[in-house]
Write a protein that holds these residues in place. Structure first.
Motif, PDB file in Angstrom:
ATOM      1  N   ILE A 144      -6.484  -3.878  11.745  1.00 56.22           N
ATOM      2  CA  ILE A 144      -6.415  -2.722  10.493  1.00 56.22           C
ATOM      3  C   ILE A 144      -5.695  -1.377  10.416  1.00 56.22           C
ATOM      4  CG2 ILE A 144      -8.033  -1.413   8.697  1.00 56.22           C
ATOM      5  CD1 ILE A 144      -8.623  -3.930   8.375  1.00 56.22           C
ATOM      6  N   ARG A 145      -4.852  -1.643  10.235  1.00 52.82           N
ATOM      7  CA  ARG A 145      -3.679   0.017   9.701  1.00 52.82           C
ATOM      8  C   ARG A 145      -3.616   0.187   8.893  1.00 52.82           C
ATOM      9  NH1 ARG A 145      -1.305  -5.215  12.084  1.00 52.82           N
ATOM     10  NH2 ARG A 145      -1.045  -4.708  14.675  1.00 52.82           N
ATOM     11  N   LEU A 146      -3.715   1.064   9.080  1.00 56.30           N
ATOM     12  CA  LEU A 146      -3.482   1.990   7.827  1.00 56.30           C
ATOM     13  C   LEU A 146      -1.407   2.925   7.448  1.00 56.30           C
ATOM     14  CD1 LEU A 146      -6.831   3.319   7.254  1.00 56.30           C
ATOM     15  CD2 LEU A 146      -6.091   1.521   6.578  1.00 56.30           C
ATOM     16  N   TYR A 147      -1.193   3.252   6.323  1.00 56.60           N
ATOM     17  CA  TYR A 147      -0.285   4.015   6.366  1.00 56.60           C
ATOM     18  C   TYR A 147      -0.287   5.081   5.354  1.00 56.60           C
ATOM     19  CZ  TYR A 147       1.786   0.083   9.485  1.00 56.60           C
ATOM     20  OH  TYR A 147       1.343  -0.429  10.800  1.00 56.60           O
ATOM     21  N   PRO A 148      -0.633   5.951   5.334  1.00 51.68           N
ATOM     22  CA  PRO A 148      -1.055   7.086   3.995  1.00 51.68           C
ATOM     23  C   PRO A 148       0.085   7.311   3.406  1.00 51.68           C
ATOM     24  CG  PRO A 148      -2.516   7.940   5.988  1.00 51.68           C
ATOM     25  CD  PRO A 148      -2.039   6.315   6.539  1.00 51.68           C
ATOM     26  N   GLU A 149       1.256   7.847   4.689  1.00 46.96           N
ATOM     27  CA  GLU A 149       2.167   8.786   4.423  1.00 46.96           C
ATOM     28  C   GLU A 149       3.388   7.455   3.833  1.00 46.96           C
ATOM     29  OE1 GLU A 149       2.052  11.776   3.867  1.00 46.96           O
ATOM     30  OE2 GLU A 149       0.105  11.579   4.804  1.00 46.96           O
ATOM     31  N   CYS A 150       3.217   5.904   3.762  1.00 48.09           N
ATOM     32  CA  CYS A 150       4.376   5.319   3.913  1.00 48.09           C
ATOM     33  C   CYS A 150       4.019   4.093   2.470  1.00 48.09           C
ATOM     34  CB  CYS A 150       4.536   4.387   4.745  1.00 48.09           C
ATOM     35  SG  CYS A 150       4.907   5.322   6.112  1.00 48.09           S
ATOM     36  N   VAL A 151       3.096   4.865   1.265  1.00 46.33           N
ATOM     37  CA  VAL A 151       2.408   4.060  -0.061  1.00 46.33           C
ATOM     38  C   VAL A 151       2.689   4.582  -0.785  1.00 46.33           C
ATOM     39  CG1 VAL A 151       1.497   2.137   1.679  1.00 46.33           C
ATOM     40  CG2 VAL A 151       0.133   4.307   0.520  1.00 46.33           C
ATOM     41  N   ASP A 152       2.823   4.384  -1.982  1.00 49.32           N
ATOM     42  CA  ASP A 152       2.800   4.955  -3.679  1.00 49.32           C
ATOM     43  C   ASP A 152       1.302   4.696  -4.045  1.00 49.32           C
ATOM     44  OD1 ASP A 152       5.383   5.988  -3.734  1.00 49.32           O
ATOM     45  OD2 ASP A 152       5.332   3.853  -3.600  1.00 49.32           O
ATOM     46  N   GLY A 153       0.468   3.911  -3.301  1.00 49.34           N
ATOM     47  CA  GLY A 153      -1.008   3.621  -4.245  1.00 49.34           C
ATOM     48  C   GLY A 153      -1.731   2.410  -2.899  1.00 49.34           C
ATOM     49  N   VAL A 154      -2.917   2.506  -3.650  1.00 48.98           N
ATOM     50  CA  VAL A 154      -3.796   1.569  -2.763  1.00 48.98           C
ATOM     51  C   VAL A 154      -4.121   0.467  -3.596  1.00 48.98           C
ATOM     52  CG1 VAL A 154      -5.947   1.448  -1.630  1.00 48.98           C
ATOM     53  CG2 VAL A 154      -4.538   3.157  -1.071  1.00 48.98           C
ATOM     54  N   GLU A 155      -4.009  -0.456  -3.268  1.00 52.19           N
ATOM     55  CA  GLU A 155      -5.429  -1.537  -4.063  1.00 52.19           C
ATOM     56  C   GLU A 155      -6.845  -1.459  -3.582  1.00 52.19           C
ATOM     57  OE1 GLU A 155      -4.619  -6.338  -4.944  1.00 52.19           O
ATOM     58  OE2 GLU A 155      -5.260  -5.898  -2.947  1.00 52.19           O
ATOM     59  N   VAL A 156      -7.342  -1.090  -4.483  1.00 52.93           N
ATOM     60  CA  VAL A 156      -8.979  -0.551  -3.915  1.00 52.93           C
ATOM     61  C   VAL A 156      -9.874  -2.075  -4.813  1.00 52.93           C
ATOM     62  CG1 VAL A 156      -8.416   1.543  -3.618  1.00 52.93           C
ATOM     63  CG2 VAL A 156      -9.524   0.611  -6.850  1.00 52.93           C
ATOM     64  N   TYR A 157      -9.548  -2.687  -5.577  1.00 55.86           N
ATOM     65  CA  TYR A 157     -10.505  -3.566  -5.569  1.00 55.86           C
ATOM     66  C   TYR A 157      -9.187  -4.944  -5.865  1.00 55.86           C
ATOM     67  CZ  TYR A 157     -14.288  -6.401  -7.994  1.00 55.86           C
ATOM     68  OH  TYR A 157     -15.429  -7.052  -7.738  1.00 55.86           O
TER      69      TYR A 157
END
Length: 233
Positions: A144-157
């Motif tokens: 699992i890799r997370l990039y909170p500074e490199c996305v405009d949003g998250v697919e949460v569902y």
């Protein structure tokens, strides 16, 4: 009045894992009360159906056939069809919205970009990057890799996660809340007959830029599996 849109959809023309031809989706979604779909086939760094040995422009033209065939059918039915794609970095996937075929043709170096460069270049040209199903576990995802500074949003569902592990969506929702990121929902559909998931808006989206504006301004509702399960955005 409300308007439903599928935001994450794969066609047999361009995604190796899809089982449905693009045109077939239009009637299925329209009959289910949707106003439009966004075609997001796997790009060349993902599970693509496009041969690698072809010239770049030919590859892009073949890649866009799923969207274009869906758009042709959608036009006949007064049904919105928008373009996007799903990029992949070692199993970590992102939904790209707001750019077009000519943009892809003009960026032959895209496969060499890092996640950070992808975000910079896409945003510079008016696009949007959404982290797709960030906590999914599957054989093709080594970590699992997370990039909170490199996305405009998250697919949460992601509706497909429901048949894998419902905790994937719950963790994605918590992640978006922690970083105060806009949220999206989509089915990640690869086959019919099941049609569910996506987002619902109070006004009609007439372009992909309307979708980007709505997401970034946290408008709309996220639809859950088999019911109108709405997350607080």
């Amino acid at each position: 009045m409300s308007y439903r849109y599928e935001t994450h959809l794969h066609t047999r023309e361009a995604s190796a894992c899809a089982r449905v031809y693009a045109r077939e989706y239009i009637k299925a979604y329209k009959d289910s009360g949707y106003s439009g779909i966004i075609v997001t086939d796997h790009f060349f760094n993902g599970n693509t159906a496009i041969p690698a040995g072809l010239p770049w422009k030919e590859r892009v033209n073949l890649f866009c056939e799923g969207y274009e065939r869906a758009a042709e059918e959608g036009y006949k039915e007064n049904f919105h069809v928008f373009f996007g794609w799903e990029s992949c970095f070692l199993g970590t996937e992102f939904l790209i919205y707001g750019l077009d075929k000519e943009w892809l043709i003009g960026h032959q170096d895209i496969l060499s970009w890092s996640v950070e460069e992808q975000y910079e270049r896409v945003c510079k040209d008016g696009g949007m990057v959404i982290h797709a199903h960030p906590f999914r576990k599957a054989p093709y995802i080594d970590e699992i890799r997370l990039y909170p500074e490199c996305v405009d949003g998250v697919e949460v569902y992601n509706t497909s996660n429901d048949r894998l592990d419902i905790r994937f969506n719950k963790r994605a929702y918590e992640y978006a809340k922690e970083y105060n990121l806009p949220m999206t929902g989509g089915s990640d559909i690869h086959w019919l007959p099941t049609v569910n998931g996506g987002m619902e808006f109070d006004c009609e989206l007439k372009s992909i830029q309307d979708f980007i504006y709505a997401v970034k301004n946290r408008k709309g509702k996220i639809l859950g599996l088999g019911e109108e399960k709405h997350y607080e955005l």
